[in-house]
Design a protein around this motif. Structure first.
Motif, PDB file in Angstrom:
ATOM      1  N   PRO A  48       1.191  -1.006  -0.051  1.00  0.00           N
ATOM      2  CA  PRO A  48      -0.316  -0.351  -0.172  1.00  0.00           C
ATOM      3  C   PRO A  48       0.946   1.107   0.282  1.00  0.00           C
ATOM      4  O   PRO A  48       2.173   0.989   0.410  1.00  0.00           O
ATOM      5  CB  PRO A  48      -0.367  -0.097   1.027  1.00  0.00           C
ATOM      6  CG  PRO A  48      -1.157  -1.388   1.969  1.00  0.00           C
ATOM      7  CD  PRO A  48       1.009  -2.114   0.833  1.00  0.00           C
ATOM      8  N   ALA A  49       0.501   2.044  -1.038  1.00  0.00           N
ATOM      9  CA  ALA A  49       0.924   3.994  -0.696  1.00  0.00           C
ATOM     10  C   ALA A  49       1.401   4.251   0.567  1.00  0.00           C
ATOM     11  O   ALA A  49       2.400   4.649   0.769  1.00  0.00           O
ATOM     12  CB  ALA A  49       0.049   4.543  -1.358  1.00  0.00           C
ATOM     13  N   PRO A 101       9.523   7.040  -0.213  1.00  0.00           N
ATOM     14  CA  PRO A 101       8.708   8.277   0.060  1.00  0.00           C
ATOM     15  C   PRO A 101       7.173   7.628  -0.780  1.00  0.00           C
ATOM     16  O   PRO A 101       7.011   6.796  -1.809  1.00  0.00           O
ATOM     17  CB  PRO A 101       8.922   9.277  -1.044  1.00  0.00           C
ATOM     18  CG  PRO A 101      10.262   9.019  -1.298  1.00  0.00           C
ATOM     19  CD  PRO A 101      10.561   7.281  -1.178  1.00  0.00           C
ATOM     20  N   ALA A 102       6.242   8.735  -0.882  1.00  0.00           N
ATOM     21  CA  ALA A 102       4.565   8.643  -1.014  1.00  0.00           C
ATOM     22  C   ALA A 102       4.127   9.495  -2.171  1.00  0.00           C
ATOM     23  O   ALA A 102       4.266  11.200  -1.440  1.00  0.00           O
ATOM     24  CB  ALA A 102       3.268   7.873  -0.498  1.00  0.00           C
ATOM     25  N   HIS A 103       4.123   9.790  -3.526  1.00  0.00           N
ATOM     26  CA  HIS A 103       3.951  10.870  -3.790  1.00  0.00           C
ATOM     27  C   HIS A 103       2.513  11.461  -4.010  1.00  0.00           C
ATOM     28  O   HIS A 103       1.926  10.983  -4.702  1.00  0.00           O
ATOM     29  CB  HIS A 103       4.487  11.617  -5.542  1.00  0.00           C
ATOM     30  CG  HIS A 103       6.133  11.485  -5.328  1.00  0.00           C
ATOM     31  ND1 HIS A 103       6.844  12.307  -4.803  1.00  0.00           N
ATOM     32  CD2 HIS A 103       6.969  10.239  -5.785  1.00  0.00           C
ATOM     33  CE1 HIS A 103       8.281  11.935  -4.909  1.00  0.00           C
ATOM     34  NE2 HIS A 103       7.908  10.646  -5.472  1.00  0.00           N
ATOM     35  N   SER A 104       1.604  12.364  -3.944  1.00  0.00           N
ATOM     36  CA  SER A 104       0.440  12.796  -3.648  1.00  0.00           C
ATOM     37  C   SER A 104      -0.361  12.505  -4.837  1.00  0.00           C
ATOM     38  O   SER A 104      -1.540  12.257  -4.615  1.00  0.00           O
ATOM     39  CB  SER A 104       0.087  14.347  -2.776  1.00  0.00           C
ATOM     40  OG  SER A 104       0.566  13.477  -1.429  1.00  0.00           O
ATOM     41  N   ASP A 105       0.409  13.322  -5.835  1.00  0.00           N
ATOM     42  CA  ASP A 105      -0.466  13.319  -7.112  1.00  0.00           C
ATOM     43  C   ASP A 105      -0.398  11.426  -7.818  1.00  0.00           C
ATOM     44  O   ASP A 105      -1.432  11.249  -8.545  1.00  0.00           O
ATOM     45  CB  ASP A 105       1.089  13.593  -8.422  1.00  0.00           C
ATOM     46  CG  ASP A 105       0.832  15.411  -7.868  1.00  0.00           C
ATOM     47  OD1 ASP A 105      -0.060  16.024  -7.654  1.00  0.00           O
ATOM     48  OD2 ASP A 105       2.165  15.811  -8.590  1.00  0.00           O
ATOM     49  N   ASP A 106      -0.016  10.424  -6.778  1.00  0.00           N
ATOM     50  CA  ASP A 106       0.185   9.471  -7.413  1.00  0.00           C
ATOM     51  C   ASP A 106      -0.698   8.658  -6.209  1.00  0.00           C
ATOM     52  O   ASP A 106      -0.872   7.526  -6.932  1.00  0.00           O
ATOM     53  CB  ASP A 106       1.706   8.481  -7.181  1.00  0.00           C
ATOM     54  CG  ASP A 106       2.798   8.972  -8.798  1.00  0.00           C
ATOM     55  OD1 ASP A 106       2.355   9.286  -9.508  1.00  0.00           O
ATOM     56  OD2 ASP A 106       3.444   9.391  -7.801  1.00  0.00           O
ATOM     57  N   VAL A 107      -1.235   8.833  -5.600  1.00  0.00           N
ATOM     58  CA  VAL A 107      -2.533   9.132  -4.505  1.00  0.00           C
ATOM     59  C   VAL A 107      -3.871   9.560  -4.533  1.00  0.00           C
ATOM     60  O   VAL A 107      -3.581  10.897  -4.009  1.00  0.00           O
ATOM     61  CB  VAL A 107      -1.750   8.506  -2.932  1.00  0.00           C
ATOM     62  CG1 VAL A 107      -2.691   8.036  -1.956  1.00  0.00           C
ATOM     63  CG2 VAL A 107      -0.336   8.231  -3.472  1.00  0.00           C
ATOM     64  N   GLU A 108      -4.312   8.562  -5.147  1.00  0.00           N
ATOM     65  CA  GLU A 108      -6.077   9.763  -5.466  1.00  0.00           C
ATOM     66  C   GLU A 108      -6.206  10.053  -3.806  1.00  0.00           C
ATOM     67  O   GLU A 108      -6.873  11.247  -3.920  1.00  0.00           O
ATOM     68  CB  GLU A 108      -7.052   9.092  -5.675  1.00  0.00           C
ATOM     69  CG  GLU A 108      -8.330   9.192  -6.408  1.00  0.00           C
ATOM     70  CD  GLU A 108      -8.236  10.805  -6.868  1.00  0.00           C
ATOM     71  OE1 GLU A 108      -9.254  11.522  -7.209  1.00  0.00           O
ATOM     72  OE2 GLU A 108      -7.215  10.464  -7.723  1.00  0.00           O
ATOM     73  N   ALA A 109      -6.043   9.557  -3.104  1.00  0.00           N
ATOM     74  CA  ALA A 109      -7.428   9.571  -1.754  1.00  0.00           C
ATOM     75  C   ALA A 109      -6.020  11.145  -0.924  1.00  0.00           C
ATOM     76  O   ALA A 109      -6.914  12.260  -0.417  1.00  0.00           O
ATOM     77  CB  ALA A 109      -6.186   9.104  -0.374  1.00  0.00           C
ATOM     78  N   ARG A 110      -4.752  11.599  -1.668  1.00  0.00           N
ATOM     79  CA  ARG A 110      -3.966  12.731  -0.950  1.00  0.00           C
ATOM     80  C   ARG A 110      -3.928  13.760  -1.882  1.00  0.00           C
ATOM     81  O   ARG A 110      -2.860  14.452  -1.547  1.00  0.00           O
ATOM     82  CB  ARG A 110      -2.492  12.133  -0.221  1.00  0.00           C
ATOM     83  CG  ARG A 110      -2.646  11.402   0.283  1.00  0.00           C
ATOM     84  CD  ARG A 110      -1.082  11.323   1.622  1.00  0.00           C
ATOM     85  NE  ARG A 110      -0.438  11.854   1.879  1.00  0.00           N
ATOM     86  CZ  ARG A 110      -0.377  12.639   2.937  1.00  0.00           C
ATOM     87  NH1 ARG A 110      -1.834  12.204   3.893  1.00  0.00           N
ATOM     88  NH2 ARG A 110      -0.216  13.675   2.845  1.00  0.00           N
ATOM     89  N   ARG A 111      -4.368  13.692  -2.871  1.00  0.00           N
ATOM     90  CA  ARG A 111      -3.881  14.912  -4.172  1.00  0.00           C
ATOM     91  C   ARG A 111      -4.014  16.248  -3.760  1.00  0.00           C
ATOM     92  O   ARG A 111      -5.594  16.102  -3.267  1.00  0.00           O
ATOM     93  CB  ARG A 111      -4.924  14.651  -5.403  1.00  0.00           C
ATOM     94  CG  ARG A 111      -4.545  15.025  -6.527  1.00  0.00           C
ATOM     95  CD  ARG A 111      -4.826  13.934  -8.063  1.00  0.00           C
ATOM     96  NE  ARG A 111      -4.461  12.988  -8.039  1.00  0.00           N
ATOM     97  CZ  ARG A 111      -4.445  12.312  -8.589  1.00  0.00           C
ATOM     98  NH1 ARG A 111      -5.131  11.897  -9.391  1.00  0.00           N
ATOM     99  NH2 ARG A 111      -4.549  10.108  -8.626  1.00  0.00           N
TER     100      ARG A 111
END
Length: 283
Positions: A48-49, A101-111
């Motif tokens: 998971p991201a 890391p997790a980039h917010s542009d790649d994670v719908e919930a954190r866009r």
């Protein structure tokens, strides 16, 4: 380009995994292992991201690794760190781990929200070895306490985590194969839960309302892993991990999109150099 910092962190995160796949358990009857071993490992993984995300991170890595079996400093199947106490029943060490890391542009919930940066976790761990089951393996309890530090435009402390866990491990004859299983829970203070699950008012949307995160349980985790030595220099390894978030303190956060998550790893390690000096002298 940010590739080099990521590779450096990946080495810190996955070196223990590569080492676990290649290292043999050092028992009192067989401590005559090299003081150090060097090699290269290739691994693919899917996770998971972030805990509770409905987006996944799928990556492949090719990295060098080093196993070092010193009396105090260790980089082996138990992780990377300094072992300060080791008896038949109790071990105390200082170690570290991390996550990519997790980039917010790649994670719908954190866009539209800040990225989740590279995380390093550092702190003490107590291991209590309470049961030797003979040919059926060994049981121990791990009690690690970790400071969480984010490396993104500098270093910032992002709270504390504690992960008590029960560990079972088994080794085949001559460590030709290894297996281990774990059951544990991760608890975090308010700061680290804020980091993952808080939605500040400026980032609220119609589908992502503002949310105030609390300290407490983050997840319950279980997993199984193993390795198989294909020849003296080559070892195959894999691991599967399941996480449950339904009882988490912040299960109502709009960023908590799933009640469970699965991670999988598979890889191969090749050892191309060993020391003539033996670990026996460092034990």
């Amino acid at each position: 380009m940010r590739i080099l910092p990521y590779l450096a962190l990946a080495g810190a995160v996955f070196l223990p995994t590569f080492a676990a796949a290649q290292a043999e358990r050092v028992e009192p009857v067989d401590r005559n292992l090299p003081l150090w071993e060097a090699g290269i490992g290739a691994a693919g993984f899917s996770t998971p991201a972030y805990p509770g995300a409905d987006d996944r991170s799928n990556r492949g890595l090719v990295l060098p690794f080093l196993i070092y079996r010193g009396k105090v400093f260790r980089a082996d199947q138990n992780g990377v760190g300094a072992r300060l106490l080791n008896t038949d029943k109790v071990e105390f060490d200082i170690g570290f781990s991390g996550s990519l890391p997790a980039h917010s542009d790649d994670v719908e919930a954190r866009r539209g929200m800040p990225d989740l940066g590279t995380l390093l976790e550092f702190g003490p761990r107590v291991k209590y070895k309470f049961a030797d089951l003979g040919e059926h393996g060994k049981l121990r309890i791990d009690l690690p306490l970790r400071a969480v530090i984010e490396a993104r435009g500098g270093l910032r402390r992002q709270g504390w985590t504690m992960e008590p866990r029960l560990v079972w491990e088994q080794r085949g004859e001559g460590a030709r194969w290894t297996m281990d299983a774990q059951l544990g829970a991760v608890f975090g203070d308010r700061r680290v839960n804020h980091y993952f699950y808080e939605v500040e008012p400026q980032y609220a949307t119609a589908s992502r309302p503002a949310y105030h995160a609390d300290a407490g349980l983050m997840l319950v985790r279980t997993g199984i892993g193993g390795s198989l030595r294909l020849n003296p220099d080559l070892r195959l390894f894999s691991a599967l991990r399941y996480e449950l978030y339904s009882g988490a303190a912040n299960k109502d956060s709009p960023l908590m999109r799933k009640s469970s998550g699965v991670s999988a790893f598979v890889g191969l390690v090749w050892t191309f150099a060993r020391s003539e000096a033996r670990a026996r002298g460092a034990e």
